[in-house]
Design an enzyme around this catalytic site. Sequence first.
Site, PDB file in Angstrom:
ATOM      1  N   THR A 133       0.791  -1.100   0.118  1.00 15.25           N
ATOM      2  CA  THR A 133      -0.047  -0.076  -0.175  1.00 15.25           C
ATOM      3  C   THR A 133       0.907   1.274   0.289  1.00 15.25           C
ATOM      4  O   THR A 133       2.031   1.499   0.379  1.00 15.25           O
ATOM      5  CB  THR A 133      -1.053   0.085   1.253  1.00 15.25           C
ATOM      6  N   ASP A 134       0.263   2.242  -0.645  1.00 16.49           N
ATOM      7  CA  ASP A 134       0.950   3.767  -0.517  1.00 16.49           C
ATOM      8  C   ASP A 134       1.021   4.161   0.982  1.00 16.49           C
ATOM      9  O   ASP A 134       1.932   5.005   1.236  1.00 16.49           O
ATOM     10  CB  ASP A 134       0.380   4.744  -1.482  1.00 16.49           C
ATOM     11  N   GLU A 135       0.374   3.512   2.120  1.00 20.50           N
ATOM     12  CA  GLU A 135       0.531   4.009   3.354  1.00 20.50           C
ATOM     13  C   GLU A 135       1.758   3.935   3.979  1.00 20.50           C
ATOM     14  O   GLU A 135       2.017   4.505   5.001  1.00 20.50           O
ATOM     15  CB  GLU A 135      -0.796   3.349   3.932  1.00 20.50           C
ATOM     16  N   TYR A 179      -1.575  -0.289  11.323  1.00 23.49           N
ATOM     17  CA  TYR A 179      -1.817  -1.044   9.827  1.00 23.49           C
ATOM     18  C   TYR A 179      -0.583  -0.694   8.973  1.00 23.49           C
ATOM     19  O   TYR A 179       0.110  -1.684   8.464  1.00 23.49           O
ATOM     20  CB  TYR A 179      -3.253  -0.435   9.170  1.00 23.49           C
ATOM     21  N   LYS A 193       2.206  -3.064   7.372  1.00 23.04           N
ATOM     22  CA  LYS A 193       2.596  -3.298   5.844  1.00 23.04           C
ATOM     23  C   LYS A 193       3.925  -3.056   5.617  1.00 23.04           C
ATOM     24  O   LYS A 193       4.505  -3.854   4.602  1.00 23.04           O
ATOM     25  CB  LYS A 193       1.403  -2.604   4.947  1.00 23.04           C
TER      26      LYS A 193
END
Length: 379
Positions: free
Chosen positions: A140-142, A165, A169
Amino acid sequence: MKTYLVTGAAGFIGANFVKYMLAKYPEIKIVVLDLLTYAGNLGTIAEDIDGDRCEFVKGDICDRALTDELFAKYQFDYVVNFAAESHVDRSIENPQLFLVTNILGTQNLLDSARKAWVTGKAETGYPRWREGVRFHQVSTDEVYGSLGAEGYFHETTPLDPRSPYSASKTSADLFVQAYSETYKMPVSITRCSNNYGPYHFPEKLIPLIIKNILEGKSLPVYGDGTNVRDWLYVEDHCKAIDMVIHKGRAGEVYNVGGHNEKQNIEIVKLTIGTIRNLMTEQPEYRQILKKKEIGADGQISIDWINESLITFVKDRLGHDQRYAIDPTKITNELGWTPETSFEVGIVKTIRWYLDNQKWVEDITGGDYMKYYEEMYGNR
Ligand code: NAD
Ligand code: TYD
């Protein structure tokens, strides 16, 4: 015939990916491994599981005996790891579950793949890998953290996760990269921006807003609604993963995003407007509304579906301000571009929800209501 292990494919993106791949490649076999947590729904892929081209196994990506058994039985060529705890708000409530599934689960899959795919030792001292295999991590870009008003996430942007989260990741990504460096394992990683589309669980912004409008509930916007997300239609994400596993360079990270930045408040207003338009064009959709007030014209009224439904609620803790992806690498190297504009995608998505209320009802039973009360009750 190539065989794929696709984990987490009873969830939103994984299910869309399985449908995309089965439609595109007549000659592949997919084995889905999914624990069917609250976010997984076997009904979503029931029509795809034919016991031949697509099989389903209920189980945990952390279960080493099971994953070893599956690798031995099916001789996978590809692993595409979607399985994860995926909701930031839940990670704030229960970080440890995210650590277990997202980090330990990924590392467990890496080890099972390593055991099955290493055929010996090369002269360099590194393991020799079976020809043509690939472990793909859906990230994810997060992992890049949060942006200010300007700039984009590039593949070289330092990792700076801020939520439990995104921290989980990020750790998973680092393990995947560590296996690439340490064992020369053929891996790839995609880091995609926020997806939207069919089969999205209504705890995430867009499907939650649709569901609440249909139920005549208020629309919770965190903080002042100016946080920005970069939205991509889910099928375009599936296309990107397909390209990366088949044509992307091993050991590489590819950012995926369609330059579609929107403030949350814009998304909510657009959703309100689109539902009104669809219910004006096709008044039969109004039957879905829980609130069945009859207007002056004798039809179920939609006058109340307006911005007065918006309620600004307490902000998410550590709420990332802005995400924006630079997809230049995947576009230049692999020719990926998004096909569905947001204007088209949001109408398709909302129409899908209007046409598939049974799916929403099936996945949002008692547990969902309990979650909703706990999460939004005192916001
Ligand atoms: P989702 O929550 O809809 O689905 C997750 C699936 O994983 C569910 O079917 C669940 O049952 C399964 N699962 C959970 N724990 C498991 C376990 N221990 N073993 C086996 N299966 C398990 O998630 P999603 O939105 O489809 O996201 C899929 C992946 O894509 C995630 O890795 C997520 O981090 C990533 N991602 C999501 C987005 C997005 O916008 N949704 C964007 C970028 C990346
Ligand atoms: P979400 O869909 O949870 O995705 P992510 O947190 O992974 O980006 O949330 C998208 C944005 O919408 C995020 O800035 C939080 C905000 N949001 C709300 O304002 N209200 C809501 O009820 C939800 C679920 C999210």
